[in-house]
Structure formats: C-alpha cells, structure tokens
Design an enzyme around this catalytic site. Sequence first.
Site, PDB file in Angstrom:
ATOM      1  N   ASP A 105      18.931  38.584  55.551  1.00  0.00           N
ATOM      2  CA  ASP A 105      19.159  37.259  54.989  1.00  0.00           C
ATOM      3  C   ASP A 105      20.515  37.229  54.262  1.00  0.00           C
ATOM      4  OD1 ASP A 105      17.374  34.620  54.358  1.00  0.00           O
ATOM      5  OD2 ASP A 105      18.528  35.162  52.582  1.00  0.00           O
ATOM      6  N   ASP A 242      10.021  34.381  62.511  1.00  0.00           N
ATOM      7  CA  ASP A 242      10.898  33.809  61.494  1.00  0.00           C
ATOM      8  C   ASP A 242      11.427  32.455  61.961  1.00  0.00           C
ATOM      9  OD1 ASP A 242      12.649  33.344  59.422  1.00  0.00           O
ATOM     10  OD2 ASP A 242      13.874  35.131  59.753  1.00  0.00           O
ATOM     11  N   GLY A 268       7.052  37.706  60.255  1.00  0.00           N
ATOM     12  CA  GLY A 268       7.936  36.635  59.853  1.00  0.00           C
ATOM     13  C   GLY A 268       9.229  37.114  59.225  1.00  0.00           C
ATOM     14  N   HIS A 269       9.784  36.281  58.330  1.00  0.00           N
ATOM     15  CA  HIS A 269      11.100  36.491  57.738  1.00  0.00           C
ATOM     16  C   HIS A 269      11.174  37.779  56.933  1.00  0.00           C
ATOM     17  CE1 HIS A 269      14.998  35.182  56.231  1.00  0.00           C
ATOM     18  NE2 HIS A 269      14.590  35.324  54.974  1.00  0.00           N
ATOM     19  N   PHE A 270      10.140  38.084  56.155  1.00  0.00           N
ATOM     20  CA  PHE A 270      10.105  39.298  55.346  1.00  0.00           C
ATOM     21  C   PHE A 270       9.261  40.350  56.066  1.00  0.00           C
ATOM     22  CE2 PHE A 270      11.103  36.171  51.919  1.00  0.00           C
ATOM     23  CZ  PHE A 270      12.325  36.715  51.555  1.00  0.00           C
TER      24      PHE A 270
END
Length: 297
Positions: A105, A242, A268-270
């Site tokens: 990120d 994500d 997902g994102h994390f």
Amino acid sequence: MAEQQIHHRTATVRGHEIFYREAGPADAPVLLLLHGFPTSSYMFRDLIPRLADSYRVIAPDHLGFGHSAAPSAKEFDYAFAELAALTAEFTDAIGLDRFALYIQDYGAPIGLRLALDHPERITAIVTQNGNAYEEGLGADAWAPVLALIADRNPQTEAPVRAISSLEGIRWQYETGVPAEYRSLLNPDAWHHDAALMAREGQGDVQLDLIADYGSNFALYPAFQEYFRTSGVPLLAVWGAGDEVFVPAGAEAFRRDLPDAEIHLLPTGHFALETHAPAIAALIDDFLGRKVLEVSTR
C-alpha cells in the site's frame, strides 16, 4: 536456530522519533518492511518471527503512523516525497546500506521512491498489494480519492475522511476475504489502527497524504523504467480479493520484469492477516534464491 526476539526501538530523524521493530542476526541480510495505510509496523507482527532466523528484519512506522512521532499537518509537510526522504534518512541513521524491500500500500510508493534514488541499495523487492501500475487501481475504491486529488474541497474531503473511521478501516480488512478465512481476521488489528487514526490532528495528516497520492501516479513511468533497467528480483504476493489494488496490478509487473514471481492468494488487502505462514514461506524461498545464495557466491 534459536528463536529471535523482537526488539522495539526508536531512531531520531530530523528531530522526529521513528519507532521500529527489529529482529534477527545483526550480520544477516536485511529485509526492510514498509507498511501501508492505515496501519503500522503492527501489521508485520506475525511475519517478523517467521523470517528472523535468516534475516535482519526491520519494520519502521512512517512518520504520523503507529508509534512514531506525529507532528501536525501544520508542522510537517505530509507528502510522499517527504516520507520517502525520511525513510532514506532512517536507513542511514541505523546503518543500513543494502536491503531487500517489502512494500505494501503506502509503503510501495515510499519504497519505490527510495529505490529510484538509491538503486544500488536494493537487493530484491517483495510487493504485497503494493501497486505501481494504473491497471492495479480498483475503480470504485479509488473514485473518492481521485475526486479529492482533482479538486480538494469540503465536499470531496468528506468521503475520504470516512476511510479513516473504524468502519472504513474494517472494510479494508474484511473486503475480499472468503468466508473460510474470515475467522482468521483478528479484530484487534482494525481497532488498533482506528485508535491511532482517531488521535488529534490525524484527520488533516491523512487528508494531506491522500491528496498527494497523485504525485505517485506521476512516478509510475519512472518506477516501471527502474524495473526494466535494474532487473531487480521481484516477488508479488497479492490478496486476490483486494478491491483497492486489484490483481491486474500484480500481473502487470511481468511487463517490465519478465522473471517476476507472482502469487495471487485467496484473501484481501491485508493478506498477512490470513496468510502470514504462506507468505513467509514464499519470501523465505524467494530471498533464499535471490539474496542469500547470491551473497554467498
């Protein structure tokens, strides 16, 4: 090998205390872990112990995040160029001259700016939902941010402020995680982030950074040229669900680095929240071949 303890330290950079976590042998190859928004080095809590036998693992909190100093937006120019410069100065302060990068990120443009300025320092890159291509931007998730970048005013600021709320942060953790992995998500993570984001002045700090994100888009061609000219070994471990940085962003690395190793994981994102053991194994194998073997030749 003996279990490595995690140390919690600070370094002073430009008069600001930068908090960092460190583990592993002092003479081992270095892996510098750069976190994203809205989290901190806390996101690496399950990864660091899994890599510290073989690597000196260092995870700083960016200025304004986690346990690092958080001067107000009036006291510090919160822009990605400044955070990247601080990160370079942090590595100097603790004596790092060669290291692999783990970027996620916000950590991606910060780390890649560092690589542009100091390509000789970078031994390899691990990108975990750390984007460098336009096709990696999820349209719906980025719509309010792009509106803010185009015209910052109270109307465009309001939906972006909501991203830092408990509900907005929880969405980043849960979205795209299949049902069979949901029970692995630790709610402590998003409550930890939300508590830090709720500190006085944080709203303005985060708005300034998000409004500056367009400066990273402008550098995408330079990042891609760096990949082509350096041939830096790159591993992409990416949460396939994500919606912020979508899987097309992971696949795009092969355009400039044909030997890039890309793994899309069902999360997902994390991604570390659900797949830390798998990601650690991928990193250990990758760095073992690209960094450890090279360093012993």
